[in-house]
Design a protein around this motif. Structure first.
Motif, PDB file in Angstrom:
ATOM      1  N   ASP A  62       4.458   5.468  -5.253  1.00 45.93           N
ATOM      2  CA  ASP A  62       4.835   5.348  -6.656  1.00 45.93           C
ATOM      3  C   ASP A  62       3.732   5.863  -7.575  1.00 45.93           C
ATOM      4  OD1 ASP A  62       6.968   4.139  -8.500  1.00 45.93           O
ATOM      5  OD2 ASP A  62       5.120   3.215  -9.268  1.00 45.93           O
ATOM      6  N   GLY A  63       2.484   5.584  -7.207  1.00 42.35           N
ATOM      7  CA  GLY A  63       1.362   6.030  -8.026  1.00 42.35           C
ATOM      8  C   GLY A  63       1.286   7.536  -8.136  1.00 42.35           C
ATOM      9  N   ARG A  64       1.501   8.220  -7.006  1.00 41.87           N
ATOM     10  CA  ARG A  64       1.482   9.690  -7.031  1.00 41.87           C
ATOM     11  C   ARG A  64       2.710  10.238  -7.754  1.00 41.87           C
ATOM     12  NH1 ARG A  64      -0.505  10.913  -0.848  1.00 41.87           N
ATOM     13  NH2 ARG A  64      -2.695  10.376  -1.195  1.00 41.87           N
ATOM     14  N   LYS A  65       3.869   9.668  -7.454  1.00 44.93           N
ATOM     15  CA  LYS A  65       5.129  10.141  -8.054  1.00 44.93           C
ATOM     16  C   LYS A  65       5.100  10.016  -9.573  1.00 44.93           C
ATOM     17  CE  LYS A  65       9.953   8.761  -8.318  1.00 44.93           C
ATOM     18  NZ  LYS A  65      10.898   7.730  -7.892  1.00 44.93           N
ATOM     19  N   ASN A  66       4.617   8.883 -10.066  1.00 43.61           N
ATOM     20  CA  ASN A  66       4.597   8.626 -11.509  1.00 43.61           C
ATOM     21  C   ASN A  66       3.262   8.921 -12.169  1.00 43.61           C
ATOM     22  OD1 ASN A  66       7.345   7.631 -11.893  1.00 43.61           O
ATOM     23  ND2 ASN A  66       6.688   6.005 -10.509  1.00 43.61           N
ATOM     24  N   LYS A  67       2.336   9.483 -11.383  1.00 48.90           N
ATOM     25  CA  LYS A  67       1.007   9.861 -11.890  1.00 48.90           C
ATOM     26  C   LYS A  67       0.333   8.693 -12.614  1.00 48.90           C
ATOM     27  CE  LYS A  67       1.998  14.738 -12.154  1.00 48.90           C
ATOM     28  NZ  LYS A  67       3.383  15.121 -12.159  1.00 48.90           N
ATOM     29  N   LEU A  91       0.826  -1.204   0.000  1.00 49.61           N
ATOM     30  CA  LEU A  91       0.000   0.000   0.000  1.00 49.61           C
ATOM     31  C   LEU A  91       0.864   1.260   0.000  1.00 49.61           C
ATOM     32  CD1 LEU A  91      -2.773  -1.169   2.457  1.00 49.61           C
ATOM     33  CD2 LEU A  91      -3.044  -0.723   0.001  1.00 49.61           C
ATOM     34  N   VAL A  92       1.913   1.266   0.813  1.00 50.09           N
ATOM     35  CA  VAL A  92       2.829   2.413   0.832  1.00 50.09           C
ATOM     36  C   VAL A  92       3.470   2.583  -0.549  1.00 50.09           C
ATOM     37  CG1 VAL A  92       5.009   3.285   1.789  1.00 50.09           C
ATOM     38  CG2 VAL A  92       3.258   2.322   3.313  1.00 50.09           C
ATOM     39  N   VAL A 113      -3.166  -8.862  -1.421  1.00 52.90           N
ATOM     40  CA  VAL A 113      -1.929  -8.576  -2.137  1.00 52.90           C
ATOM     41  C   VAL A 113      -1.880  -9.320  -3.474  1.00 52.90           C
ATOM     42  CG1 VAL A 113       0.588  -8.821  -2.018  1.00 52.90           C
ATOM     43  CG2 VAL A 113      -0.694  -8.084   0.001  1.00 52.90           C
ATOM     44  N   SER A 114      -2.398 -10.531  -3.494  1.00 51.60           N
ATOM     45  CA  SER A 114      -2.336 -11.350  -4.712  1.00 51.60           C
ATOM     46  C   SER A 114      -3.099 -10.732  -5.871  1.00 51.60           C
ATOM     47  CB  SER A 114      -2.862 -12.757  -4.435  1.00 51.60           C
ATOM     48  OG  SER A 114      -4.221 -12.715  -4.039  1.00 51.60           O
ATOM     49  N   CYS A 115      -4.005  -9.847  -5.597  1.00 58.62           N
ATOM     50  CA  CYS A 115      -4.736  -9.127  -6.640  1.00 58.62           C
ATOM     51  C   CYS A 115      -4.194  -7.707  -6.802  1.00 58.62           C
ATOM     52  CB  CYS A 115      -6.225  -9.084  -6.302  1.00 58.62           C
ATOM     53  SG  CYS A 115      -7.231  -8.193  -7.503  1.00 58.62           S
ATOM     54  N   GLY A 116      -3.943  -7.031  -5.687  1.00 53.36           N
ATOM     55  CA  GLY A 116      -3.529  -5.630  -5.727  1.00 53.36           C
ATOM     56  C   GLY A 116      -2.198  -5.385  -6.408  1.00 53.36           C
ATOM     57  N   LEU A 117      -1.199  -6.234  -6.134  1.00 54.57           N
ATOM     58  CA  LEU A 117       0.116  -6.028  -6.740  1.00 54.57           C
ATOM     59  C   LEU A 117       0.089  -6.188  -8.255  1.00 54.57           C
ATOM     60  CD1 LEU A 117       3.138  -5.510  -6.724  1.00 54.57           C
ATOM     61  CD2 LEU A 117       3.462  -7.924  -6.098  1.00 54.57           C
ATOM     62  N   TRP A 129      -5.524   4.075  -7.309  1.00 53.87           N
ATOM     63  CA  TRP A 129      -6.411   3.862  -6.155  1.00 53.87           C
ATOM     64  C   TRP A 129      -7.216   2.567  -6.284  1.00 53.87           C
ATOM     65  CZ3 TRP A 129     -11.508   3.514  -7.308  1.00 53.87           C
ATOM     66  CH2 TRP A 129     -11.917   4.017  -8.540  1.00 53.87           C
ATOM     67  N   VAL A 130      -7.449   2.101  -7.509  1.00 58.55           N
ATOM     68  CA  VAL A 130      -8.162   0.833  -7.704  1.00 58.55           C
ATOM     69  C   VAL A 130      -7.311  -0.317  -7.149  1.00 58.55           C
ATOM     70  CG1 VAL A 130      -9.159  -0.758  -9.408  1.00 58.55           C
ATOM     71  CG2 VAL A 130      -9.395   1.718  -9.720  1.00 58.55           C
ATOM     72  N   ALA A 131      -6.000  -0.239  -7.343  1.00 60.03           N
ATOM     73  CA  ALA A 131      -5.101  -1.260  -6.797  1.00 60.03           C
ATOM     74  C   ALA A 131      -5.064  -1.188  -5.274  1.00 60.03           C
ATOM     75  CB  ALA A 131      -3.703  -1.103  -7.380  1.00 60.03           C
ATOM     76  N   VAL A 132      -5.161   0.021  -4.718  1.00 60.12           N
ATOM     77  CA  VAL A 132      -5.251   0.164  -3.256  1.00 60.12           C
ATOM     78  C   VAL A 132      -6.521  -0.515  -2.761  1.00 60.12           C
ATOM     79  CG1 VAL A 132      -5.583   1.825  -1.367  1.00 60.12           C
ATOM     80  CG2 VAL A 132      -3.870   2.276  -3.132  1.00 60.12           C
ATOM     81  N   PHE A 133      -7.634  -0.222  -3.408  1.00 53.41           N
ATOM     82  CA  PHE A 133      -8.915  -0.826  -3.030  1.00 53.41           C
ATOM     83  C   PHE A 133      -8.859  -2.352  -3.153  1.00 53.41           C
ATOM     84  CE2 PHE A 133     -13.302  -2.151  -3.938  1.00 53.41           C
ATOM     85  CZ  PHE A 133     -13.933  -1.659  -2.795  1.00 53.41           C
TER      86      PHE A 133
END
Length: 108
Positions: A65-70, A59-60, A86-90, A75-79
């Protein structure tokens, strides 16, 4: 790679829920029973702690990385990490990142 990440994301949602569904059918949404089963022995506790620490680190990483690289839709991956795991989010985040990389590459 983009299609592979998306496939891993789908598998990362379907396979764990396939293992979890029989427990839900037998026990319903009984959180006390869930906690008792999840902490039944030291191996269970080890596995849960490993997953929780990996999820926090992921999540961190996703947010930073999401904000830095726009990265669009990070946020969908966070959700997905918070609701599925983790097996889905990553792999979902890696899919979004690769998709954006390809779009930017085509634009140049």
């Amino acid at each position: 790679m983009m299609k592979m990440y998306l496939l891993f994301s789908v598998l990362g949602a379907v396979i764990p829920f396939g293992a979890f569904l029989p427990w839900i059918i037998d026990n319903g949404l009984d959180l006390v029973s869930f906690y008792n089963a999840a902490t039944a022995n030291s191996i269970s506790i080890f596995a849960w702690l490993d997953v929780v620490i990996a999820a926090i680190a992921l999540l961190v990483f996703i947010v930073t990385d999401g904000r830095k690289n726009k990265i669009s839709h990070y946020w969908v991956a966070v959700f997905a990490t918070l609701t599925i795991g983790v097996s889905c989010g990553l792999p979902l985040y890696l899919y979004f990142k690769e998709k954006q990389r390809l779009v930017l590459k085509q634009a140049t």
